[in-house]
Design an enzyme around this catalytic site. Structure first.
Site, PDB file in Angstrom:
ATOM      1  N   ASP A  88       0.835  -1.200   0.000  1.00 52.79           N
ATOM      2  CA  ASP A  88       0.000   0.000   0.000  1.00 52.79           C
ATOM      3  C   ASP A  88       0.873   1.255   0.000  1.00 52.79           C
ATOM      4  O   ASP A  88       2.018   1.214  -0.460  1.00 52.79           O
ATOM      5  CB  ASP A  88      -0.947  -0.023   1.210  1.00 52.79           C
ATOM      6  CG  ASP A  88      -2.315   0.542   0.883  1.00 52.79           C
ATOM      7  OD1 ASP A  88      -2.418   1.762   0.660  1.00 52.79           O
ATOM      8  OD2 ASP A  88      -3.281  -0.234   0.838  1.00 52.79           O
ATOM      9  N   HIS A 135      -3.880   6.101   3.273  1.00 46.33           N
ATOM     10  CA  HIS A 135      -4.601   4.918   2.786  1.00 46.33           C
ATOM     11  C   HIS A 135      -4.107   3.626   3.432  1.00 46.33           C
ATOM     12  O   HIS A 135      -4.891   2.808   3.927  1.00 46.33           O
ATOM     13  CB  HIS A 135      -4.473   4.857   1.265  1.00 46.33           C
ATOM     14  CG  HIS A 135      -5.321   3.813   0.596  1.00 46.33           C
ATOM     15  ND1 HIS A 135      -4.915   2.503   0.452  1.00 46.33           N
ATOM     16  CD2 HIS A 135      -6.544   3.895   0.021  1.00 46.33           C
ATOM     17  CE1 HIS A 135      -5.856   1.816  -0.193  1.00 46.33           C
ATOM     18  NE2 HIS A 135      -6.858   2.649  -0.462  1.00 46.33           N
ATOM     19  N   ASN A 159     -13.335   0.192  -7.843  1.00 42.02           N
ATOM     20  CA  ASN A 159     -14.395   1.159  -7.528  1.00 42.02           C
ATOM     21  C   ASN A 159     -15.021   1.774  -8.785  1.00 42.02           C
ATOM     22  O   ASN A 159     -15.524   2.890  -8.755  1.00 42.02           O
ATOM     23  CB  ASN A 159     -13.839   2.285  -6.658  1.00 42.02           C
ATOM     24  CG  ASN A 159     -13.317   1.792  -5.324  1.00 42.02           C
ATOM     25  OD1 ASN A 159     -13.745   0.760  -4.817  1.00 42.02           O
ATOM     26  ND2 ASN A 159     -12.368   2.511  -4.750  1.00 42.02           N
ATOM     27  N   SER A 192     -11.184  -0.883  -1.302  1.00 44.24           N
ATOM     28  CA  SER A 192      -9.927  -0.917  -0.540  1.00 44.24           C
ATOM     29  C   SER A 192     -10.181  -1.214   0.923  1.00 44.24           C
ATOM     30  O   SER A 192      -9.337  -1.796   1.608  1.00 44.24           O
ATOM     31  CB  SER A 192      -9.201   0.430  -0.645  1.00 44.24           C
ATOM     32  OG  SER A 192      -8.538   0.562  -1.866  1.00 44.24           O
TER      33      SER A 192
END
Length: 308
Positions: free
Chosen positions: A103, A131, A222, A283
């Site tokens: 990430d 994130h 997404n 996520s």
């Protein structure tokens, strides 16, 4: 330890002198801690045995040194409740499982994560964004009577930073990150990222990970349409996002490659600076599944250790 309260009508100084005479004869150096204005004292077990008859003679109230807990409580986010993590904790909380999070980097000084992050690697350097910290908290935010708790709060997290502050990476960097995960013995790898096109090289490193027994979990995407890669590969658990009513989120990718559904709307988790924030996205869904798999894997590890 015993907590002793004497009747307040009896002069406490007189009681102390009486008891002190008894203790001195036994050569006890630090017999008690007293609160004279309350006619109370705290004594250890050895001293109490010496003065027990005197306490009975003075009709004292004797109490155990009880454990007292803060009223502060951890919040269990709705996603953690939804996937049934609390019920599973009765059989373990993920201890012994190594989880790689590929990430944007993890805030390792966050009070919920600092004891859970056990290592990692940084392939990009520079400033992070939140994130990766958010993803990590969903998986392993610690049980510590404050903040929140993750799905698998006793698992070990490895911070595999492959994305820059803008949330961008390259295929070559992702290949390095997955290969690092394999070589460093990760049990599970969480990949909350994706790309629309197929890559032969990425497919091969995914297969290599599978062959080494690494469980790969990835967010579906997404875009509201087709599932992206790496979630779409065979050998990767692709995860779509649902809301609190169990409905597929409008933004969530769906179809082939969406193997599981998990909470991904209004998900509260950790954020840099010892903060917390709510985010939406697949996520956020993927780490719920990663945490569940860690709980399952930890039970197998425990059973194996018991039978060996």
């Amino acid at each position: 330890m015993k907590i002793i309260s004497f009747h307040q009508e009896t002069p406490f100084g007189e009681i102390l002198r009486d008891l002190q005479g008894k203790i001195r004869s036994q050569k006890e150096k630090k017999p008690w801690r007293s609160f004279d204005d309350m006619s109370c004292m705290c004594v250890n077990q050895q001293v109490y045995r010496l003065i027990q008859k005197h306490c009975e003679r003075y009709k004292a109230t004797v109490e155990e040194n009880l454990t007292i807990k803060l009223h502060a409580e951890e919040e269990i986010p709705w996603g953690v409740k939804y996937v049934g993590a609390q019920r599973r904790w009765k059989k373990g909380k993920g201890a012994g499982v190594k989880i790689g999070v590929i990430d944007t980097g993890i805030s390792r000084d966050h009070f919920e994560l600092k004891n859970r992050v056990k290592g990692g690697v940084d392939f990009v350097r520079g400033r992070q964004n939140g994130h990766g910290t958010h993803v990590a908290g969903i998986i392993v935010a610690e049980m510590n009577q404050r903040g929140i708790v993750g799905v698998s709060p006793e698992s070990h997290i490895y911070d595999i930073r492959a994305f820059d502050e803008e949330g961008k990476s390259s295929l070559a960097t992702i290949l390095r990150a997955i290969n690092w995960s394999i070589e460093n013995g990760m049990d599970i790898v969480n990949m909350s990222f994706g790309m629309p096109q197929y890559s032969e090289a990425l497919a091969r490193v995914i297969k290599k990970a599978n062959d080494r027994g690494v469980v790969m979990v990835a967010s579906a995407g997404n875009n509201g349409g087709e599932v992206e890669y790496p979630a779409r590969y065979d050998g990767v658990v692709g995860v779509s996002a649902i809301d609190q009513n169990g409905n597929l989120a409008s933004f969530s990718s769906r179809g082939k490659g969406a193997d599981r559904r998990a909470p991904g709307v209004d998900i509260l988790s950790t954020w840099p600076g010892n903060q917390f924030r709510k985010l939406n996205g697949t996520s956020m869904a993927a780490p719920h599944v990663t945490g569940l798999m860690a709980l399952q894997m930890a039970r197998r590890i425990k059973v194996k250790a018991t039978t060996v």
